[in-house]
Scaffold this motif. Sequence first.
Motif, PDB file in Angstrom:
ATOM      1  N   ARG A  65      -2.309  -5.892   2.044  1.00 24.81           N
ATOM      2  CA  ARG A  65      -2.775  -5.879   0.657  1.00 24.81           C
ATOM      3  C   ARG A  65      -1.577  -5.958  -0.290  1.00 24.81           C
ATOM      4  O   ARG A  65      -0.539  -5.344  -0.042  1.00 24.81           O
ATOM      5  CB  ARG A  65      -3.581  -4.596   0.377  1.00 24.81           C
ATOM      6  CG  ARG A  65      -4.930  -4.561   1.079  1.00 24.81           C
ATOM      7  CD  ARG A  65      -5.551  -3.185   0.935  1.00 24.81           C
ATOM      8  NE  ARG A  65      -6.916  -3.143   1.415  1.00 24.81           N
ATOM      9  CZ  ARG A  65      -7.268  -3.043   2.695  1.00 24.81           C
ATOM     10  NH1 ARG A  65      -6.319  -2.999   3.629  1.00 24.81           N
ATOM     11  NH2 ARG A  65      -8.529  -3.004   3.045  1.00 24.81           N
ATOM     12  N   LYS A  66      -1.805  -6.639  -1.411  1.00 26.97           N
ATOM     13  CA  LYS A  66      -0.784  -6.740  -2.448  1.00 26.97           C
ATOM     14  C   LYS A  66      -1.409  -6.315  -3.773  1.00 26.97           C
ATOM     15  O   LYS A  66      -2.372  -6.920  -4.235  1.00 26.97           O
ATOM     16  CB  LYS A  66      -0.261  -8.176  -2.553  1.00 26.97           C
ATOM     17  CG  LYS A  66       0.437  -8.680  -1.310  1.00 26.97           C
ATOM     18  CD  LYS A  66       1.107 -10.026  -1.552  1.00 26.97           C
ATOM     19  CE  LYS A  66       0.110 -11.091  -1.949  1.00 26.97           C
ATOM     20  NZ  LYS A  66       0.750 -12.420  -2.154  1.00 26.97           N
TER      21      LYS A  66
ATOM     22  N   THR B 135       0.829  -1.208   0.000  1.00 25.06           N
ATOM     23  CA  THR B 135       0.000   0.000   0.000  1.00 25.06           C
ATOM     24  C   THR B 135       0.860   1.253   0.000  1.00 25.06           C
ATOM     25  O   THR B 135       0.612   2.193  -0.762  1.00 25.06           O
ATOM     26  CB  THR B 135      -0.930   0.017   1.231  1.00 25.06           C
ATOM     27  OG1 THR B 135      -1.831  -1.082   1.161  1.00 25.06           O
ATOM     28  CG2 THR B 135      -1.737   1.313   1.283  1.00 25.06           C
ATOM     29  N   SER B 136       1.893   1.271   0.834  1.00 27.64           N
ATOM     30  CA  SER B 136       2.747   2.458   0.920  1.00 27.64           C
ATOM     31  C   SER B 136       3.425   2.756  -0.415  1.00 27.64           C
ATOM     32  O   SER B 136       3.571   3.923  -0.805  1.00 27.64           O
ATOM     33  CB  SER B 136       3.802   2.276   2.015  1.00 27.64           C
ATOM     34  OG  SER B 136       4.606   1.133   1.756  1.00 27.64           O
ATOM     35  N   GLN B 137       3.806   1.709  -1.139  1.00 30.13           N
ATOM     36  CA  GLN B 137       4.440   1.898  -2.446  1.00 30.13           C
ATOM     37  C   GLN B 137       3.426   2.444  -3.463  1.00 30.13           C
ATOM     38  O   GLN B 137       3.739   3.329  -4.256  1.00 30.13           O
ATOM     39  CB  GLN B 137       5.014   0.579  -2.950  1.00 30.13           C
ATOM     40  CG  GLN B 137       6.210   0.078  -2.172  1.00 30.13           C
ATOM     41  CD  GLN B 137       6.676  -1.276  -2.659  1.00 30.13           C
ATOM     42  OE1 GLN B 137       5.900  -2.238  -2.682  1.00 30.13           O
ATOM     43  NE2 GLN B 137       7.945  -1.346  -3.075  1.00 30.13           N
TER      44      GLN B 137
ATOM     45  N   VAL C 258      -1.947   9.186  -4.620  1.00 30.22           N
ATOM     46  CA  VAL C 258      -3.281   9.244  -4.027  1.00 30.22           C
ATOM     47  C   VAL C 258      -3.165   9.105  -2.513  1.00 30.22           C
ATOM     48  O   VAL C 258      -2.140   8.662  -1.990  1.00 30.22           O
ATOM     49  CB  VAL C 258      -4.197   8.133  -4.594  1.00 30.22           C
ATOM     50  CG1 VAL C 258      -4.384   8.303  -6.090  1.00 30.22           C
ATOM     51  CG2 VAL C 258      -3.640   6.748  -4.277  1.00 30.22           C
ATOM     52  N   SER C 259      -4.226   9.489  -1.833  1.00 37.14           N
ATOM     53  CA  SER C 259      -4.234   9.356  -0.380  1.00 37.14           C
ATOM     54  C   SER C 259      -4.683   7.949   0.004  1.00 37.14           C
ATOM     55  O   SER C 259      -5.297   7.226  -0.787  1.00 37.14           O
ATOM     56  CB  SER C 259      -5.181  10.380   0.242  1.00 37.14           C
ATOM     57  OG  SER C 259      -6.529  10.065  -0.085  1.00 37.14           O
ATOM     58  N   ARG C 260      -4.381   7.576   1.210  1.00 39.16           N
ATOM     59  CA  ARG C 260      -4.795   6.255   1.711  1.00 39.16           C
ATOM     60  C   ARG C 260      -6.323   6.153   1.724  1.00 39.16           C
ATOM     61  O   ARG C 260      -6.886   5.118   1.379  1.00 39.16           O
ATOM     62  CB  ARG C 260      -4.225   6.030   3.117  1.00 39.16           C
ATOM     63  CG  ARG C 260      -4.383   4.608   3.631  1.00 39.16           C
ATOM     64  CD  ARG C 260      -3.723   4.461   4.984  1.00 39.16           C
ATOM     65  NE  ARG C 260      -2.299   4.701   4.919  1.00 39.16           N
ATOM     66  CZ  ARG C 260      -1.389   3.756   4.662  1.00 39.16           C
ATOM     67  NH1 ARG C 260      -1.787   2.522   4.426  1.00 39.16           N
ATOM     68  NH2 ARG C 260      -0.111   4.047   4.637  1.00 39.16           N
TER      69      ARG C 260
ATOM     70  N   ASP D  54      -3.799  -3.891 -11.140  1.00 38.51           N
ATOM     71  CA  ASP D  54      -4.450  -2.989 -10.186  1.00 38.51           C
ATOM     72  C   ASP D  54      -4.029  -1.541 -10.437  1.00 38.51           C
ATOM     73  O   ASP D  54      -4.861  -0.629 -10.429  1.00 38.51           O
ATOM     74  CB  ASP D  54      -4.094  -3.377  -8.752  1.00 38.51           C
ATOM     75  CG  ASP D  54      -4.720  -4.698  -8.323  1.00 38.51           C
ATOM     76  OD1 ASP D  54      -5.854  -4.964  -8.756  1.00 38.51           O
ATOM     77  OD2 ASP D  54      -4.063  -5.445  -7.587  1.00 38.51           O
ATOM     78  N   ILE D  55      -2.741  -1.340 -10.651  1.00 37.72           N
ATOM     79  CA  ILE D  55      -2.250   0.010 -10.911  1.00 37.72           C
ATOM     80  C   ILE D  55      -2.852   0.554 -12.204  1.00 37.72           C
ATOM     81  O   ILE D  55      -3.311   1.698 -12.266  1.00 37.72           O
ATOM     82  CB  ILE D  55      -0.707   0.031 -10.976  1.00 37.72           C
ATOM     83  CG1 ILE D  55      -0.128  -0.307  -9.600  1.00 37.72           C
ATOM     84  CG2 ILE D  55      -0.201   1.393 -11.460  1.00 37.72           C
ATOM     85  CD1 ILE D  55       1.381  -0.375  -9.556  1.00 37.72           C
TER      86      ILE D  55
END
Length: 267
Positions: A42-43, A8-10, A17-19, A48-49
């Motif tokens: 989460r992966k 998620t952090s990556q 975008v924000s969390r 997804d991107i």
Amino acid sequence: MERNTYKTSQLLEILGVSRDALRYYEEQGIVKPDQDEWNNYRKYDNFDIYTLLVADFYKKRNLSIKEVRKLQEGRAMEELETLLENKAEQLEETIRNKQYMLQKIKETKAFCKDLKEHLNQYTIKELPVYEVMGEFSDFYSFLEYPAILENMDMVKDDILSKIMKKFTFDENGLINSKMYIVEKHETIDNEKSGSYLSYSKCIYTIVEDGRYRNGNNDIKETVFASTLEWGKTQGHKPKGVAFVNTRLITYLDKKERAFLEIYIPVE
């Protein structure tokens, strides 16, 4: 294509975008990332991107998240063109309404400057052109207000700006009053059958009313007396009518301050 995965952090760093925004996309079913069976993290993968990039692409074209999700289900090109055309029309209408609102803001801002110059001061000024769309008995006759709603655009117009009070008077004082439902114009439309107010020469002033300054007192008698007295000293003969607009309302100590614009046509 190699199936890379990202935390998620990556992903937040990659997409900017924000969390909370990312969680919202997930809640709405735009992306459904896998979760690590060991730590439940989460992966996100390449697809997804890519999906999030597409969602942002259409979000910037005024599509809702619901519409983006439906788009993911598959649409013919013709359907997409129709959707985009509808979005363009909606956005154009929004822009027109915002431009109208911006003009109202500018007018009210200009009145704030006029207020400093004309409050309790007198001058000669032309009454702007108003078309009379209807009338009712009194400002406080609220059960008659549906007649105003019939003559206004509820998205763009406000009731206070659609009404004007008309007074009639003679040398002995005020005779009666009524409320006009009005539409302001730049000029009279001679091709349109309608009733217009148009006076090239009026005594003009701004006065303060409202509970903060006057309590429940009715100030119209004293206001008209002082205004007409000024006109008399200047040699202006009144035509027996006067028009009052509410132009600005603010508050002090939870009591309203209403600033009224007064026009008294003279010969």
